[in-house]
Design a protein around this motif. Sequence first.
Motif, mmCIF file in Angstrom:
data_model
loop_
_atom_site.group_PDB
_atom_site.id
_atom_site.type_symbol
_atom_site.label_atom_id
_atom_site.label_comp_id
_atom_site.label_asym_id
_atom_site.label_seq_id
_atom_site.Cartn_x
_atom_site.Cartn_y
_atom_site.Cartn_z
ATOM 1 N N CYS A 59 0.880 -1.236 0.018
ATOM 2 C CA CYS A 59 0.002 -0.071 -0.032
ATOM 3 C C CYS A 59 0.707 1.211 -0.095
ATOM 4 C CB CYS A 59 -1.148 -0.073 1.271
ATOM 5 S SG CYS A 59 -2.340 -1.264 1.203
ATOM 6 N N ARG A 60 1.850 1.069 0.930
ATOM 7 C CA ARG A 60 2.878 2.510 1.006
ATOM 8 C C ARG A 60 3.502 2.547 -0.420
ATOM 9 N NH1 ARG A 60 4.881 1.462 7.022
ATOM 10 N NH2 ARG A 60 3.021 2.484 8.187
ATOM 11 N N ALA A 61 4.006 1.630 -0.975
ATOM 12 C CA ALA A 61 4.879 1.564 -2.125
ATOM 13 C C ALA A 61 3.938 2.062 -3.455
ATOM 14 C CB ALA A 61 5.573 0.271 -2.638
ATOM 15 N N VAL A 62 2.564 1.516 -3.485
ATOM 16 C CA VAL A 62 1.759 2.021 -4.668
ATOM 17 C C VAL A 62 1.413 3.560 -4.360
ATOM 18 C CG1 VAL A 62 -0.621 1.880 -5.319
ATOM 19 C CG2 VAL A 62 0.823 -0.206 -4.819
ATOM 20 N N ILE A 63 1.181 3.954 -3.279
ATOM 21 C CA ILE A 63 1.106 5.216 -2.928
ATOM 22 C C ILE A 63 2.196 6.128 -3.563
ATOM 23 C CG2 ILE A 63 0.855 6.984 -1.030
ATOM 24 C CD1 ILE A 63 -1.087 5.139 0.120
ATOM 25 N N ARG A 64 3.256 5.873 -3.025
ATOM 26 C CA ARG A 64 4.513 6.646 -3.422
ATOM 27 C C ARG A 64 4.854 6.575 -4.830
ATOM 28 N NH1 ARG A 64 7.167 4.220 0.898
ATOM 29 N NH2 ARG A 64 7.946 2.723 -0.255
ATOM 30 N N ALA A 65 4.633 5.597 -5.585
ATOM 31 C CA ALA A 65 4.891 5.154 -6.989
ATOM 32 C C ALA A 65 3.927 6.086 -7.676
ATOM 33 C CB ALA A 65 4.654 3.592 -7.318
ATOM 34 N N TYR A 66 2.548 5.960 -7.446
ATOM 35 C CA TYR A 66 1.277 6.612 -8.344
ATOM 36 C C TYR A 66 0.856 7.791 -7.876
ATOM 37 C CZ TYR A 66 1.817 2.009 -10.512
ATOM 38 O OH TYR A 66 2.198 1.049 -11.527
ATOM 39 N N ASP A 67 1.270 8.479 -6.588
ATOM 40 C CA ASP A 67 0.768 9.505 -6.015
ATOM 41 C C ASP A 67 0.498 10.786 -6.987
ATOM 42 O OD1 ASP A 67 -0.294 11.222 -3.934
ATOM 43 O OD2 ASP A 67 1.872 11.996 -3.471
ATOM 44 N N ALA A 68 1.660 11.219 -7.714
ATOM 45 C CA ALA A 68 1.677 12.252 -8.465
ATOM 46 C C ALA A 68 0.750 11.843 -9.565
ATOM 47 C CB ALA A 68 3.147 12.683 -8.860
ATOM 48 N N GLU A 69 0.726 10.597 -10.302
ATOM 49 C CA GLU A 69 -0.185 10.718 -11.331
ATOM 50 C C GLU A 69 -1.337 10.501 -11.120
ATOM 51 O OE1 GLU A 69 -0.097 8.030 -15.130
ATOM 52 O OE2 GLU A 69 1.617 7.993 -13.762
ATOM 53 N N TYR A 70 -1.914 9.768 -10.106
ATOM 54 C CA TYR A 70 -3.454 9.340 -10.014
ATOM 55 C C TYR A 70 -3.984 9.973 -8.585
ATOM 56 C CZ TYR A 70 -2.238 6.246 -13.380
ATOM 57 O OH TYR A 70 -2.328 5.693 -14.899
#
Length: 106
Positions: free
Chosen positions: A94-105
């Motif tokens: 969950c934390r990695a997905v937020i970091r990876a996609y935060d700016a875009e989505y």
Amino acid sequence: MQDYFYENPTYGPIFLRRRLRMQKELFLCIVDAVQGEDGYFRMSHDAADRNSLTPLQKCTLAIRQLVTGVSADTFDEYLKVVDTTRHICLKKLCRAVIRAYDAEYL
């Protein structure tokens, strides 16, 4: 791994889609993204030089918990992973997905 990700998997893409609620290509894209965000999702070895779970196994474990919405204990016999590993995988994914996609989505 053999069920879905080997060159000639036991089950086809329809079964993977049912299990993870997404296409295989999207799942692999998420796996690549979280590997870049968190070293936990990279292949490693323990002190006894045994392989850890693969990134695919860790991501499958966490995503299965998310898409089914059931207790992590449900996967004890099928995935053969201890409770602490399930919890860590889910939290880190969950934390990695937020970091990876935060700016875009987000």
